[in-house]
Design an enzyme around this catalytic site. Sequence first.
Site, mmCIF file in Angstrom:
data_model
loop_
_atom_site.group_PDB
_atom_site.id
_atom_site.type_symbol
_atom_site.label_atom_id
_atom_site.label_comp_id
_atom_site.label_asym_id
_atom_site.label_seq_id
_atom_site.Cartn_x
_atom_site.Cartn_y
_atom_site.Cartn_z
ATOM 1 N N ARG A 199 0.846 -1.202 0.000
ATOM 2 C CA ARG A 199 0.000 0.000 0.000
ATOM 3 C C ARG A 199 0.879 1.250 0.000
ATOM 4 O O ARG A 199 0.579 2.243 -0.656
ATOM 5 C CB ARG A 199 -0.944 0.002 1.212
ATOM 6 C CG ARG A 199 -1.628 1.336 1.421
ATOM 7 C CD ARG A 199 -2.843 1.288 2.342
ATOM 8 N NE ARG A 199 -2.761 0.349 3.425
ATOM 9 C CZ ARG A 199 -2.088 0.550 4.575
ATOM 10 N NH1 ARG A 199 -1.430 1.670 4.782
ATOM 11 N NH2 ARG A 199 -2.073 -0.372 5.512
ATOM 12 N N ASP B 33 -8.610 19.693 -12.515
ATOM 13 C CA ASP B 33 -8.917 18.381 -13.077
ATOM 14 C C ASP B 33 -8.607 18.478 -14.573
ATOM 15 O O ASP B 33 -9.335 19.117 -15.336
ATOM 16 C CB ASP B 33 -10.399 18.057 -12.818
ATOM 17 C CG ASP B 33 -10.803 16.685 -13.363
ATOM 18 O OD1 ASP B 33 -10.133 16.184 -14.279
ATOM 19 O OD2 ASP B 33 -11.815 16.133 -12.882
HETATM 20 C C1 LIG Z 1 -13.531 15.088 -15.639
HETATM 21 C C2 LIG Z 1 -13.653 13.889 -14.744
HETATM 22 N N1 LIG Z 1 -13.089 13.939 -13.538
HETATM 23 C C3 LIG Z 1 -13.163 12.872 -12.681
HETATM 24 C C4 LIG Z 1 -13.845 11.721 -13.018
HETATM 25 C C5 LIG Z 1 -13.928 10.582 -12.044
HETATM 26 O O1 LIG Z 1 -13.045 9.576 -12.414
HETATM 27 P P1 LIG Z 1 -13.269 8.018 -12.141
HETATM 28 O O2 LIG Z 1 -14.500 7.611 -12.900
HETATM 29 O O3 LIG Z 1 -12.010 7.394 -12.617
HETATM 30 O O4 LIG Z 1 -13.478 7.864 -10.664
HETATM 31 C C6 LIG Z 1 -14.439 11.644 -14.279
HETATM 32 C C7 LIG Z 1 -15.173 10.426 -14.681
HETATM 33 O O5 LIG Z 1 -15.881 10.415 -15.663
HETATM 34 C C8 LIG Z 1 -14.343 12.759 -15.168
HETATM 35 O O6 LIG Z 1 -14.905 12.748 -16.381
#
Ligand SMILES: Cc1ncc(COP(=O)(O)O)c(C=O)c1O
Length: 403
Positions: free
Chosen positions: A53, A188
């Site tokens: 981990r 993000d």
């Molecule tokens: C822009 C964005 N951020 C985060 C996520 C979340 O990721 P995960 O589905 O891998 O948990 C997604 C999932 O579609 C996404 O499109």
Amino acid sequence: MAHDTSRLHLDTRCIHGGQHPDPSTGAVMPPIATSSTFIQDSPGVHKGFEYSRSHNATRFAFERCLGSLESSGLLEEQDRTCGGFAFASGLAAIGTALELLDAGDCIVCMDDVYGGTNRLLNRVRARSQGLKVVFVDMTDAARLQAAVKANAPRMLWVETPTNPTLKLVDLAAVASIGKAAGAITVCDNTFATPMLTRPLELGCDMVMHSTTKYIGGHSDTVGGALVTGRTDLCEKLRFMQNAIGSVMGPFDAYLGLRGVKTLAVRMQRHCESAMRLAQWLERHPKVERVVYPGLTSHPQHALAARQMRLHGQPAFGGMITIFLKGGIRESRAFLEHVHLFALAESLGGVESLIEHPAIMTHASVPEAMRRELGISDSLVRLSVGIEHADDLIADLDAALKRC
Ligand SMILES: Cc1ncc(COP(=O)(O)O)c(C=O)c1O
């Protein structure tokens, strides 16, 4: 011995970033390290690996590659994984990033974000961590400035282009507002990928990815990542990653590392095909409106051309949002008749995907907020894959004839 790959072109870093042959065998590709535990010569005397981990060689290799690709600026000598951290999913990465906040803190979040991000903030952390969650349209810097002044947030959370309305956020502007307020700015970067948008270079403190998407690239792994160049955040994230334990497993780390090697060539094709499809869709009589940052009709096309670039040229990603003429009946008819485009959640794979956010990926966003954001029944989201663009156009054309 690690060598500095941070100055290589991004295309090269996809393949070599943070990588070196396995020291025990010389294997060019990192082996999938499955052992959960490691032998110690004497209590506390070991080779730097105690328990998987906390320490896993395959995950470390993937994490170093992501650290290199996002230009964390940290070499292996300074940080074991060059500022990269991999998790069991994108949401696990987001959840861990939120642990940097204390109970009762405020987070200001872009209003149009992935539905799961909205749900985690609104329906989980607002309750369990007492987070004050303020959603703001960050395309308007004055509105963001006012929200920051009124709420003194400790974190700004931004997505660009946003999911699913493909709004652009000026990352340099948001990061400078965050810095002035002493907040951690997190981007993000799932949609744009490090090939197109460079959040850390634009002043953000941290980048987040759902590696399930373009980084993995083949719709066969679920994972997430955080990258930072700030050593104080690195230290906290390393502690949190281990303390919370939502780590990426070695098989997914292997798939992520294998997938990311072709990211540069895949993104080039995604961008070229999406531009062709967006232009074609814009002329189609059954389509009310096309949202694609590469179209001059996109209200933030100029910002997109500045902030999204591949090999020094504007490049706008593989995601397209369309509004069909009509409502749910037309959307259903269209989505039931595509063949090459798979009607499925997710995005960023080599295969083209299509979905209906109001019913699928963004069903968890409260209805009033969906309405406000324009996520209507006629909105359809396309993830353009790397098949031949002519075949994709023919598929859409045939399905549009049915609605
Ligand atoms: C822009 C964005 N951020 C985060 C996520 C979340 O990721 P995960 O589905 O891998 O948990 C997604 C999932 O579609 C996404 O499109």
